[in-house]
Design a protein around this motif. Structure first.
Motif, short mmCIF file in Angstrom:
data_model
loop_
_atom_site.label_atom_id
_atom_site.label_comp_id
_atom_site.label_asym_id
_atom_site.label_seq_id
_atom_site.Cartn_x
_atom_site.Cartn_y
_atom_site.Cartn_z
N ASP A 166 0.84 -1.22 0.00
CA ASP A 166 0.00 0.00 0.00
C ASP A 166 0.87 1.26 0.00
OD1 ASP A 166 -2.93 -1.03 0.59
OD2 ASP A 166 -1.54 -2.16 1.86
N ARG A 167 1.83 1.29 -0.90
CA ARG A 167 2.82 2.37 -0.84
C ARG A 167 2.70 3.41 -1.94
NH1 ARG A 167 8.04 -1.05 1.18
NH2 ARG A 167 8.02 -0.20 3.29
N ILE A 168 3.32 4.53 -1.68
CA ILE A 168 3.47 5.58 -2.69
C ILE A 168 4.91 5.50 -3.20
CG2 ILE A 168 3.49 8.07 -3.10
CD1 ILE A 168 1.60 8.29 -0.61
N PHE A 169 5.04 5.30 -4.49
CA PHE A 169 6.37 5.21 -5.08
C PHE A 169 6.62 6.37 -6.03
CE2 PHE A 169 7.28 0.95 -3.64
CZ PHE A 169 8.66 0.89 -3.71
N LEU A 170 7.83 6.91 -5.97
CA LEU A 170 8.25 7.92 -6.94
C LEU A 170 9.28 7.27 -7.85
CD1 LEU A 170 7.14 9.57 -4.50
CD2 LEU A 170 8.71 11.36 -5.18
N LEU A 171 9.08 7.38 -9.15
CA LEU A 171 10.06 6.85 -10.10
C LEU A 171 10.64 8.02 -10.88
CD1 LEU A 171 11.47 4.53 -11.70
CD2 LEU A 171 9.50 4.58 -13.25
N GLU A 172 11.94 8.24 -10.73
CA GLU A 172 12.57 9.30 -11.53
C GLU A 172 13.09 8.72 -12.83
OE1 GLU A 172 15.79 12.43 -10.26
OE2 GLU A 172 16.67 10.95 -11.61
N VAL A 173 12.65 9.31 -13.93
CA VAL A 173 13.14 8.89 -15.25
C VAL A 173 13.94 10.03 -15.87
CG1 VAL A 173 11.25 7.25 -15.63
CG2 VAL A 173 11.02 9.61 -16.44
N MET A 174 14.67 9.72 -16.95
CA MET A 174 15.53 10.75 -17.55
C MET A 174 14.72 11.83 -18.26
SD MET A 174 19.12 9.19 -18.80
CE MET A 174 20.46 9.13 -17.60
N GLY A 175 15.39 12.92 -18.50
CA GLY A 175 14.75 14.05 -19.16
C GLY A 175 15.06 15.32 -18.38
N ARG A 176 16.30 15.79 -18.55
CA ARG A 176 16.71 17.01 -17.84
C ARG A 176 15.86 18.20 -18.26
NH1 ARG A 176 23.14 17.11 -18.20
NH2 ARG A 176 22.56 16.24 -20.19
N HIS A 177 15.59 18.24 -19.58
CA HIS A 177 14.85 19.41 -20.08
C HIS A 177 13.53 19.02 -20.74
CE1 HIS A 177 18.59 21.42 -19.35
NE2 HIS A 177 19.21 20.59 -20.17
N ALA A 178 13.25 17.74 -20.84
CA ALA A 178 12.08 17.30 -21.60
C ALA A 178 11.33 16.19 -20.88
CB ALA A 178 12.52 16.81 -22.98
N GLY A 179 10.00 16.26 -20.98
CA GLY A 179 9.17 15.31 -20.26
C GLY A 179 8.64 14.14 -21.08
N TRP A 180 9.19 13.94 -22.27
CA TRP A 180 8.66 12.89 -23.13
C TRP A 180 8.68 11.52 -22.47
CZ3 TRP A 180 6.27 13.14 -27.81
CH2 TRP A 180 6.33 14.36 -28.51
N ILE A 181 9.81 11.14 -21.89
CA ILE A 181 9.91 9.79 -21.31
C ILE A 181 8.94 9.67 -20.14
CG2 ILE A 181 11.40 8.12 -20.15
CD1 ILE A 181 13.76 9.18 -21.71
N ALA A 182 8.91 10.69 -19.28
CA ALA A 182 8.02 10.62 -18.12
C ALA A 182 6.56 10.54 -18.54
CB ALA A 182 8.25 11.85 -17.23
N LEU A 183 6.19 11.37 -19.50
CA LEU A 183 4.79 11.44 -19.93
C LEU A 183 4.32 10.10 -20.52
CD1 LEU A 183 2.40 13.32 -20.11
CD2 LEU A 183 3.27 14.19 -22.27
N PHE A 184 5.09 9.57 -21.44
CA PHE A 184 4.68 8.32 -22.10
C PHE A 184 4.80 7.12 -21.16
CE2 PHE A 184 4.05 9.00 -26.79
CZ PHE A 184 3.95 10.38 -26.70
N THR A 185 5.77 7.15 -20.26
CA THR A 185 5.89 6.07 -19.28
C THR A 185 4.71 6.11 -18.32
OG1 THR A 185 8.30 6.16 -19.35
CG2 THR A 185 7.34 5.13 -17.42
N GLY A 186 4.36 7.31 -17.90
CA GLY A 186 3.25 7.44 -16.96
C GLY A 186 1.94 6.99 -17.56
N ILE A 187 1.70 7.40 -18.80
CA ILE A 187 0.45 6.99 -19.46
C ILE A 187 0.46 5.48 -19.70
CG2 ILE A 187 -0.90 7.19 -21.61
CD1 ILE A 187 -1.20 9.68 -19.94
N GLY A 188 1.56 4.98 -20.23
CA GLY A 188 1.64 3.55 -20.55
C GLY A 188 1.64 2.67 -19.32
N GLY A 189 2.14 3.20 -18.21
CA GLY A 189 2.23 2.38 -16.99
C GLY A 189 1.07 2.60 -16.04
N GLY A 190 0.15 3.46 -16.40
CA GLY A 190 -1.01 3.71 -15.53
C GLY A 190 -0.62 4.43 -14.24
#
Ligand code: F6P
Length: 326
Positions: A166-190
């Motif tokens: 029952d935890r809250i997890f933060l996952l840091e992904v790459m993208g110093r200046h751009a959110g592409w990886i985070a955005l698509f990972t978040g959508i794809g991973g729910g």
């Protein structure tokens, strides 16, 4: 009327990306098929600066289509920001009789190519190679799809343990200046929450939503955080959430995202653009990026491809995620 190039130079520069090898293979084989000589520079522009290179033939690129990293090596070359370095690079290229230089890399690498044009008269053609997908002049960059799959795998694994506890997890992904990886990972991973540099960070609103998730009996919460999402990065986000009384766990995925065997789409993109770039060189193109827009390979002026804010991720996906995460 331009003269046909005889000798191509090629290099991979900046953050390596899965598919760079597949691209190199396509470039070398296409060039040799058209009776061009190919010189591969070691470690990006550094190889040009130091005269560190090797002749490449069709067999030099055997069995690399599936390999991550880059057999040529990569580096960042701050010397390419200074006239002395640029003159040095130009002198190596002239000395070797290079007619066209193909640069596989991201923003910094394309800026290097543009700057070099003031000192060297040869053809310069860029190919988009970066996991960040933050280059204009192309919809997709070589390496993005593989990095996404890697990050997605991490989300799936974190969800298992997050649900169990029952935890809250933060996952840091790459993208110093751009959110592409985070955005698509978040959508794809729910993921419940996605934080990207292109959207202002609101810590109070984030914590309020986390409270709501808890109230709605969500077992786990995953927050995907792009490296550059806010000052202080994922550590700051964790501190903010904890400040509202929630326990968190953090996972920093880091350079794992840069490695690994390229997925099918990266191999395909790399191969198509590699062939296309050599064909463009044969037709005399210069100072362009060989990119993919829609279904079409296109040559876009490098200056345009580098224009600020040209290739922002579709932030409307963040709105969609609000109701997907209820
Ligand atoms: O390849 C692009 C990128 O992965 C960025 O997202 C990241 O911030 C950066 O490179 C880190 O690279 P390095 O550690 O090689 O400087």
């Amino acid at each position: 009327m331009t003269t046909r190039p005889h000798r191509l130079g090629v290099l991979t520069s900046g953050g390596d990306a899965p598919g760079m090898n597949a691209c190199l293979r396509a470039i070398v084989r296409t060039a040799i098929y058209h009776n061009l000589e190919v010189i591969g520079f070691q470690r990006g522009y550094r190889g040009v600066l130091l005269g560190d290179y090797q002749a490449l033939d069709a067999r030099s690129v055997t069995n690399i289509i599936q390999r991550g990293g880059t057999i040529l090596g990569s580096a960042r070359a701050p010397e390419m920001h200074h006239p002395e370095g640029l003159k040095q690079a130009a002198s190596t290229l002239k000395g070797l009789g290079i007619d066209a230089l193909l640069v596989i890399g991201g923003n910094g690498s394309m800026q290097g190519a543009l700057a070099l044009a003031d000192y060297w008269q040869g053809q310069l053609i860029g190919l988009p190679g970066t996991i960040d997908n933050d280059l204009g002049g192309t919809d997709w960059t070589i390496g993005f799809f593989t990095a996404l799959d890697t990050a997605l795998d991490a989300v799936d694994r974190l969800r298992d343990t997050a649900d169990a506890f029952d935890r809250i997890f933060l996952l840091e992904v790459m993208g110093r200046h751009a959110g592409w990886i985070a955005l698509f990972t978040g959508i794809g991973g729910g993921a419940e929450e996605i934080l990207i540099p292109e959207q202002p960070y609101d810590s109070a609103a984030l914590s309020a939503r986390i409270k709501e998730y808890r109230a709605r009996n969500k077992r786990s919460v995953i927050v995907v955080v792009a490296e550059g999402a806010c000052d202080g990065g994922v550590a700051q986000v964790a501190a903010d959430i904890e400040g509202h009384g929630f326990e968190t766990r953090t996972c920093v995925l880091g350079h794992i995202q840069r490695g690994g065997s390229p997925v099918a789409l990266d191999r395909y993109l790399a191969t198509e653009l590699g062939v296309f770039a050599v064909q463009a060189a044969l037709e005399g193109a210069t100072l362009v990026l060989a990119g993919k827009l829609g279904q079409t390979n296109q040559l876009v002026p490098l200056r345009e491809a580098l224009a600020d804010g040209k290739h922002r991720p579709p932030t409307q996906l963040l709105e969609i995620n609000r109701f997907l995460a209820i």
